[in-house]
Design an enzyme around this catalytic site. Structure first.
Site, short mmCIF file in Angstrom:
data_model
loop_
_atom_site.label_atom_id
_atom_site.label_comp_id
_atom_site.label_asym_id
_atom_site.label_seq_id
_atom_site.Cartn_x
_atom_site.Cartn_y
_atom_site.Cartn_z
N CYS A 139 0.93 -0.97 -0.30
CA CYS A 139 -0.03 0.06 -0.10
C CYS A 139 1.07 1.19 0.00
O CYS A 139 1.93 1.43 0.74
CB CYS A 139 -0.83 -0.16 1.29
SG CYS A 139 -1.95 -1.35 1.22
N CYS A 188 2.23 -8.93 6.43
CA CYS A 188 0.87 -8.50 6.79
C CYS A 188 -0.11 -9.18 7.10
O CYS A 188 -1.32 -8.87 7.35
CB CYS A 188 0.45 -7.83 5.17
SG CYS A 188 0.23 -9.04 4.08
#
Length: 250
Positions: A202, A230
């Site tokens: 991101c 993540c």
């Protein structure tokens, strides 16, 4: 593989490419439904080319978290233009995103590992679970060389949490191998790589790396290097023995 392409590869890499093609074909044959989770970064564009150029029956999807770089989203168009293939996109549940933002703030992931992992779960893990709900196996572009959290990566594993097989066909590939392949086959790549982003997630959680840093140092750079995952690949995983892995490619 064309003669021109073959001559652009070292014998060692040509052997890896041949083995990769054989492994992907066998994965496609072994399971009724297989999906490849693509981040649209270099390793995943390599696998996208290997799958689509050979017509391997492996579906390709990407997690559109809502916070990706424009350059990353642009790779979906480039895949469509080059291969005539529409990558399936999975998005986070908007109500979960709204609750997180209302309770913690849009960028609360900078405040603690727990809040960062919560954001990753909402934007990545839950959509991944939906993407894999109906498959017998999934494929990733992970490599052992990428970071300390992936140093023990196996080519073939059992994802116990989801009850499906998991394959990491590039586990033993080096960064040099990846880029030599991309160049030899003229595979489209995310322009962020040329700006110092070897690993791309991101936008607010990714920065360019500095000389001497490992390839994932730019991910969640404010955290300890030992926490930099993540959650997509942090499930109960059982490695498949090496001799079984070797047999899978024949």
């Amino acid at each position: 593989m064309s003669t021109a392409t073959a001559t652009a590869l070292t014998p060692e890499l040509a052997a890896k490419v041949e083995r990769l093609d054989a492994l992907l074909a066998q994965i496609g044959e072994r399971h009724d439904k297989v999906k490849f989770a693509s981040s649209l970064a270099a390793e995943d564009m390599l696998l996208t080319h290997a799958i689509l150029s050979k017509g391997v029956p492996i579906g390709i999807f990407s997690l559109n978290t809502g916070r990706l770089h424009a350059e990353t989203l642009g790779m979906i168009d480039r895949v469509r233009e080059r291969y005539g293939y529409e990558i399936e996109q999975f998005h986070p549940q908007q109500d979960a995103v709204d609750r997180y933002v209302a309770e913690h703030g849009l960028n609360a992931f900078y405040e603690s590992v727990e809040l960062r992992k919560s954001c990753c779960h909402i934007r990545k893990v839950e959509p991944l679970n939906r993407a894999l709900a109906d498959v017998g196996a999934w494929v990733t572009g992970q490599r052992r060389e990428q970071s300390v959290t992936r140093a023990e990566l196996h080519e073939e594993e059992q994802d116990e949490a989801r009850g499906i097989a998991k394959y990491n066909p590039l586990a033993d590939w080096t960064e040099a191998d990846v880029w030599a392949y991309l160049k030899a086959f003229d595979v489209p790549v995310n322009p962020l790589h040329a700006r110092g982003y070897p690993s791309i997630g991101c936008e607010p959680c990714t920065r360019a790396i500095r000389p001497g840093e490992d390839s994932r140092a730019g991910r969640w750079w404010w955290e300890s290097r030992d926490t930099k995952e993540c959650g997509l690949h942090i499930t109960t995983i059982t490695p498949i023995p090496a001799n079984a892995e070797a047999g899978a490619a024949h």
